[in-house]
Scaffold this motif. Structure first.
Motif, short mmCIF file in Angstrom:
data_model
loop_
_atom_site.label_atom_id
_atom_site.label_comp_id
_atom_site.label_asym_id
_atom_site.label_seq_id
_atom_site.Cartn_x
_atom_site.Cartn_y
_atom_site.Cartn_z
N SER A 1 0.84 -1.21 0.00
CA SER A 1 0.00 0.00 0.00
C SER A 1 0.87 1.25 0.00
O SER A 1 0.59 2.23 -0.72
CB SER A 1 -0.91 0.01 1.23
N LEU B 1 -1.94 5.58 5.95
CA LEU B 1 -2.32 4.41 5.15
C LEU B 1 -1.54 3.18 5.62
O LEU B 1 -2.11 2.08 5.76
CB LEU B 1 -2.05 4.69 3.67
N TYR B 2 -0.25 3.35 5.85
CA TYR B 2 0.61 2.25 6.29
C TYR B 2 0.10 1.67 7.61
O TYR B 2 0.00 0.44 7.78
CB TYR B 2 2.04 2.75 6.44
N ALA C 1 -3.09 -0.27 7.14
CA ALA C 1 -2.82 -1.58 6.54
C ALA C 1 -2.27 -2.56 7.56
O ALA C 1 -2.55 -3.77 7.50
CB ALA C 1 -1.85 -1.42 5.38
N HIS D 1 -12.13 -1.77 3.59
CA HIS D 1 -11.12 -2.36 2.71
C HIS D 1 -11.62 -3.54 1.88
O HIS D 1 -10.94 -3.99 0.95
CB HIS D 1 -9.85 -2.74 3.49
N GLU E 1 -7.99 5.58 0.81
CA GLU E 1 -7.15 4.66 1.57
C GLU E 1 -7.68 3.23 1.46
O GLU E 1 -6.89 2.28 1.28
CB GLU E 1 -7.10 5.09 3.04
N ILE F 1 -6.92 1.70 -1.99
CA ILE F 1 -5.55 1.20 -2.12
C ILE F 1 -5.40 -0.12 -1.35
O ILE F 1 -4.79 -1.08 -1.85
CB ILE F 1 -4.53 2.24 -1.62
N LEU F 2 -5.96 -0.16 -0.15
CA LEU F 2 -5.90 -1.39 0.63
C LEU F 2 -6.52 -2.56 -0.12
O LEU F 2 -6.01 -3.68 -0.09
CB LEU F 2 -6.62 -1.21 1.97
N ALA G 1 -3.95 -3.73 -2.75
CA ALA G 1 -2.79 -4.36 -2.11
C ALA G 1 -3.20 -5.68 -1.46
O ALA G 1 -2.46 -6.68 -1.52
CB ALA G 1 -2.20 -3.41 -1.06
N ASP G 2 -4.37 -5.69 -0.85
CA ASP G 2 -4.87 -6.90 -0.19
C ASP G 2 -5.10 -8.01 -1.21
O ASP G 2 -4.76 -9.18 -0.98
CB ASP G 2 -6.18 -6.56 0.53
#
Length: 394
Positions: free
Chosen positions: A231, A248-249, A252, A308, A329, A332-333, A336-337
């Motif tokens: 992410s 965001l980090y 996640a 998410h 956010e 993006i999760l 990435a997820d």
């Protein structure tokens, strides 16, 4: 008709006022303001000394010299001036000015008895007349005085008194504004420090939560760390600022925290889940939100966790949000997820690899997943960034 001498005096005062006012406007701090004003005044003949004194509220009621300029500047060094009516040092122009909050004029220092304590000293510097005008802020009582000395007797008529009184009023406004700005800057600094401490505390909290998840379910914790790194990389590719990326980090790192309420046997089941088991799994975004929603994060961490698993077309869960109802956010999760889930091992199957994950992301781009985020993720794959991230967490 006014005499040439009166016109000259007015001209000197007007020029001093104009230059001092200009210095006031340019000043950014107290010392710069006082320095600029005093210097502007003594650049006009016959003014040989200008200084600003502030009334101290000590037992002796001393006057502190905070700025001085002029050919007779040494006269002000170590000068004993007070604003107490009970001492001779408080009966001079500056002391009386502060006591009464009114202008005080010494037309001729050699004849005025109020100037007697400083008469001999003033002769050494050619001082013959003095004016002290009160400096005020928001209160009627003077906080100090602007004192100007001339090398001529009767250098200050009523008009000059008014001009310098007006200048002192501007000094008061300037000092008040600078003090207000100083206090504001201090408050901002304190708040920034407190915010930094809060962020550090929240970071530590997030890390502790993530470790708790790892002790209970090593798979989930490892998954969250990889999603966090993926992410972060995607957000940087999209041009996000570092502060927002930090939030965001952290989101996640705990996006699956709600699974803490999911029975461990379901999380580690080595076969496909039943419909009932999937229903329990789908509760984890809401559970995670309830755990995090009351923590005062700077970022929308709880919402990101909650959303998410939402999808652009409304096919996600738990609230079937769609489009712009989903925060960036969470979008993006979601990407990435998806990448991490497909590419990595599951208890019930081996990992399918990054190439397979990206093919899936491309297929879902614009349908269930945000197309711009998907494109950024694909570009990172082509640059081998994801491979490095996945390898670093093995």
């Amino acid at each position: 008709m006014e005499s040439l001498n009166d016109l000259q005096k007015q001209n000197w005062a007007l020029l001093a006022y104009a230059k001092a006012s200009s210095a006031l406007v340019r000043s950014n701090n107290r010392d710069e303001l006082i320095e600029g004003v005093c210097n502007a005044i003594v650049n006009q003949s016959p003014y040989i000394l200008a200084w600003v004194g502030l009334a101290m509220h000590d037992d002796l009621k001393t006057v502190q010299v905070i700025g001085t300029h002029g050919a007779a500047a040494d006269y002000a060094k170590g000068i004993d001036v007070k604003w107490s009516p009970d001492t001779s040092a408080g009966q001079g122009p500056t002391g009386l000015c502060i006591q009464t909050s009114l202008p005080v004029l010494i037309a001729d220092s050699e004849n005025d008895p109020r100037f007697l304590p400083w008469r001999e000293r003033s002769k050494l510097y050619g001082i013959r007349s003095v004016i002290a005008v009160p400096i005020k802020n928001h209160e009627p009582q003077a906080i100090g005085a602007l004192t100007v000395y001339a090398n001529l007797p009767n250098a200050f008529s009523e008009i000059e008194v008014q001009l310098f009184a007006s200048l002192a009023k501007e000094i008061g406004f300037g000092l008040a504004a600078i003090e207000k700005q100083r206090l504001l800057d201090e408050e901002i600094t304190k708040r920034e420090q407190l915010n930094t401490q809060l962020v550090d505390s929240l970071n530590a909290t997030i890390e502790a939560i993530s470790k708790t998840m790892e002790w209970r379910d090593p798979y989930t914790a490892g998954h969250q760390k990889k999603v966090a790194l993926l992410s972060q990389a995607i957000a940087r590719k999209l041009g996000w600022g570092e502060k927002r990326i930090k939030g965001l980090y952290l989101a996640a790192l705990v996006h699956d925290i709600g699974k803490i309420a999911t029975p461990a046997e379901i999380l580690t089941k080595p076969s496909m889940l039943t419909e009932i088991e999937m229903t329990l799994i789908k509760e984890h975004p809401k559970t995670g939100y309830n755990i995090l929603k009351d923590i005062p994060f700077t970022w929308p961490i709880a919402q990101a966790v909650y959303q998410h698993h939402e999808r652009l077309d409304g096919s996600g869960y738990p609230n079937k949000l769609s489009g712009d109802s989903i925060i960036p956010e969470a979008k993006i999760l979601a990407v990435a997820d998806t990448i991490e889930a497909i590419s990595s091992h599951r208890p019930y199957r081996p990992g399918l690899g990054l190439e397979k994950a990206i093919l899936q992301v491309k297929a879902e781009a614009g349908k269930t997943l945000d197309p711009a985020i998907c494109e950024a993720a694909c570009q990172l794959l082509e640059q081998d960034e994801f491979q490095k991230i996945m390898a670093s967490t093995e």
